[in-house]
Design an enzyme around this catalytic site. Structure first.
Site, PDB file in Angstrom:
ATOM      1  N   LYS A  37       0.896  -0.891  -0.218  1.00  0.00           N
ATOM      2  CA  LYS A  37       0.046   0.111   0.359  1.00  0.00           C
ATOM      3  C   LYS A  37       0.948   1.303   0.155  1.00  0.00           C
ATOM      4  CE  LYS A  37      -2.613   1.779   3.574  1.00  0.00           C
ATOM      5  NZ  LYS A  37      -2.690   3.777   3.219  1.00  0.00           N
ATOM      6  N   ASP A  64      -2.938   4.523  -2.415  1.00  0.00           N
ATOM      7  CA  ASP A  64      -4.102   5.119  -0.906  1.00  0.00           C
ATOM      8  C   ASP A  64      -4.099   6.590  -0.848  1.00  0.00           C
ATOM      9  OD1 ASP A  64      -5.922   4.936   1.002  1.00  0.00           O
ATOM     10  OD2 ASP A  64      -4.679   4.147   2.427  1.00  0.00           O
ATOM     11  N   LYS A  66      -7.145   8.548  -1.436  1.00  0.00           N
ATOM     12  CA  LYS A  66      -8.742   8.721  -0.906  1.00  0.00           C
ATOM     13  C   LYS A  66      -8.732  10.126  -1.572  1.00  0.00           C
ATOM     14  CE  LYS A  66      -8.203   7.340   3.517  1.00  0.00           C
ATOM     15  NZ  LYS A  66      -6.319   6.604   3.682  1.00  0.00           N
ATOM     16  N   ASP A  69     -13.636  15.178  -4.186  1.00  0.00           N
ATOM     17  CA  ASP A  69     -13.359  16.174  -5.038  1.00  0.00           C
ATOM     18  C   ASP A  69     -15.008  16.587  -5.440  1.00  0.00           C
ATOM     19  OD1 ASP A  69     -13.150  18.720  -5.875  1.00  0.00           O
ATOM     20  OD2 ASP A  69     -10.713  18.191  -5.715  1.00  0.00           O
ATOM     21  N   THR A 128     -12.005   5.368  10.608  1.00  0.00           N
ATOM     22  CA  THR A 128     -11.856   5.537  12.381  1.00  0.00           C
ATOM     23  C   THR A 128     -11.642   6.101  12.869  1.00  0.00           C
ATOM     24  OG1 THR A 128     -10.091   4.069  11.483  1.00  0.00           O
ATOM     25  CG2 THR A 128     -12.344   2.872  11.566  1.00  0.00           C
ATOM     26  N   ARG A 220       2.648  -1.518  10.493  1.00  0.00           N
ATOM     27  CA  ARG A 220       4.124  -1.463  11.942  1.00  0.00           C
ATOM     28  C   ARG A 220       4.016  -3.257  12.099  1.00  0.00           C
ATOM     29  NH1 ARG A 220       1.609   3.203  14.214  1.00  0.00           N
ATOM     30  NH2 ARG A 220      -0.340   2.239  13.639  1.00  0.00           N
TER      31      ARG A 220
END
Ligand code: C5P
Length: 243
Positions: A37, A64, A66, A69, A128, A220
């Site tokens: 990603k 990614d 996002k 618009d 989230t 991570r």
């Protein structure tokens, strides 16, 4: 139903906090890695040509960025993103039906123009980082957050978007209305025995797949591991039993 027979097709490693050089070194340490990603940080640092370097290494890309618009700008962004050869591209569902329809149509057109297979667009529903309190206080939205997630996923589906990014805790309710091949891609994954860190709503890889996720984003626990190849293969092992 499982769409994928090999766990490596379902594990997307987030290349966060790395320079392009560090990302390439990291990738070279995990020969079985298939999906990465690339988020805003690495994309802005490395530029679009870096995606070509990743593809040359046989990697599939979840881009990614996002997009959110007006329809014409969403369409243009998705057309350009599709030309990079990224297989998964994120947009915000709350951009609305017209923007999502335009994004989907342009992603297909952009890929065709580049002689590439059409990417799958993934809609982000509610980030989230929002909770019911901040939703009400900052946006004056009193609707139940879970209901909004469901409504935005429905909107994405109506626009022909191929899937959603969602929290592992939302997967099972979304899966009920959206059977595969609709993708449900979830971050917030913590393999057995891992610290949850700053992720408060986490699930193990196997539980997320059992709940109905089609792919998992893990950062991570693999990127900060002393032995990333080991951490990656442990995650794959956790998934084998769900297949
Ligand atoms: O390191 P970790 O496994 O927490 O990384 C998860 C990845 O998924 C990060 O790139 C993070 O930005 C992303 N993400 C998330 N929660 C969301 C949406 C995206 O953690 N709701």
């Amino acid at each position: 139903m499982q769409l994928y027979s090999d766990p490596a097709d379902q594990l997307i490693v987030a290349l966060d906090g790395m320079s392009p050089e560090e990302a390439l070194l990291f990738i070279s340490r995990i020969p079985d890695l298939r999906w990465v990603k690339v988020g805003l940080e690495l994309f802005l640092n490395a530029g679009p040509d870096f995606l070509i370097d990743l593809r040359k290494k046989g990697l599939k890309i979840f881009l990614d960025l996002k997009f959110h618009d007006i329809p014409v700008t969403m369409a243009a962004a998705c057309r350009e993103a599709a030309k990079t050869g990224a297989e998964l591209i994120t947009v915000h569902a709350c951009a609305g039906l017209n923007a999502l329809l335009a994004a989907q149509e342009s992603a297909i057109a952009g890929a065709e123009r580049g002689g590439l297979p059409a990417p799958t667009l993934l809609a982000v529903t509610v980030l989230t980082s929002w909770d019911a309190n901040s939703f009400a206080e900052e946006l004056s939205i009193t609707e139940c957050l879970e209901d909004r997630v469901v409504a935005l996923a429905d909107l994405a589906k109506k626009a022909g978007i191929g899937g959603c990014v969602c929290s592992p805790l939302e997967v099972s309710s979304l899966r009920r209305n959206h059977p595969e091949p609709f993708e449900l891609v979830t971050p917030g994954i913590r393999p057995l025995g891992c610290e949850s860190g700053d992720q408060s709503r986490v699930m193990s890889p196997a539980d997320a797949l059992k709940a109905g996720a089609s792919r998992l984003v893990i950062g991570r626990p693999i990127t900060r591991s002393i032995n990333p190849a080991n951490a990656f293969s442990r995650c794959c092992d956790e998934l084998v039993n769900t297949h």
